[in-house]
Write a protein that holds these residues in place. Structure first.
Motif: not given
Ligand code: ZN
Length: 247
Positions: A201-213, A232-234
């Motif tokens: 949904a965020a992607r469709e709204a043209h947000a930047h999407v960041v994954e921390i994993n 915590s490190a990221a």
């Protein structure tokens, strides 16, 4: 990872609206035994799937409450980690900041976050099976507590296997994801919905999407940046760069 951290810090500095989605990885770094960890004593004979269900509760409410009492006792011994604390600090520095969590530990609140949507409820909450009564102070809860308003049974204030997520929380989560400019997806497997759908949904709204994993997940495919690191490190690395930019 440095260049990627810088990109995320720049997006954060510019964002008017941020949505953060957190999952089990966030909790695990506080040293909370996850749902699936080996359970000591007589609990080891039971799988969470056999305890965290409406059927198990109907069958033996005292037994299920006992299991939750033990989980609450464990939770009292642990603290939010630096990642929780940083998210709460960022909330105070940004105009619109929402945390959507699948975790039931309440650690975001304990770290000071104000705007938290808890999709799966809270371990330290109880609610009536019949009316709208809820309570969050469970210290003197009996073994089979009853509702003071309607005398029906009180149950743990969490979402169980096979139950729908609360619709109000779901709607609020999609609203936050669908209107944000930056979405951080932190410590989720991406398998448990709606984490993946919120990122979409965020992607469709043209947000930047960041994954921390630490490991790739289905969300990696829709993310602009994937930071392969602990939560915590990221978050600490992003915070250092953001502060160096004069935030
Ligand atoms: Zn009631």
């Amino acid at each position: 990872m440095d260049g990627q951290v810088k990109r995320v810090a720049e997006w954060l500095a510019q964002a008017r609206s941020v949505c953060v989605s957190t999952g089990a990885g966030m909790t695990a770094e506080s040293g909370v035994p996850t749902f699936r960890d080996a359970q000591p004593g007589h609990w080891s004979r039971f799988r969470p799937e056999d305890l965290a269900t409406p059927e198990a509760f109907d069958r033996d409410p005292r037994f299920v409450w006992g299991w939750y009492r033990r989980r609450r006792a464990k939770l009292r011994k642990i603290e939010p980690h630096v990642g929780h604390v940083l998210l709460s600090e960022w909330e105070s520095r940004l105009p619109n900041f929402t945390v959507v969590t699948q975790n039931v530990d309440g650690l975001h609140h304990r770290a000071g976050s104000q705007h938290v949507i808890e999709l799966h409820g809270r371990l330290d909450a109880a609610r009536c099976v019949s009316c709208n009564y809820q309570r969050s102070d469970l210290d003197d809860l009996g073994e089979d507590p009853k509702c003071p308003d309607c005398s029906e049974r009180l149950r743990p204030g969490v979402v169980w296997f096979g139950e729908a997520l609360p619709s109000g929380a779901i709607e609020a989560a999609y609203a936050a994801a669908g209107t944000c400019e930056l979405m951080l997806v932190i410590g989720t497997s991406g398998v448990v919905q709606p984490a993946a759908a919120l990122a979409g949904a965020a992607r469709e709204a043209h947000a930047h999407v960041v994954e921390i994993n630490p490991a790739p997940t289905p969300i990696s495919d829709v993310a602009d940046v994937c930071l392969r690191s602990t939560c915590s490190a990221a978050l600490s690395a992003i915070d250092v760069v953001w502060k160096a930019m004069g935030a």
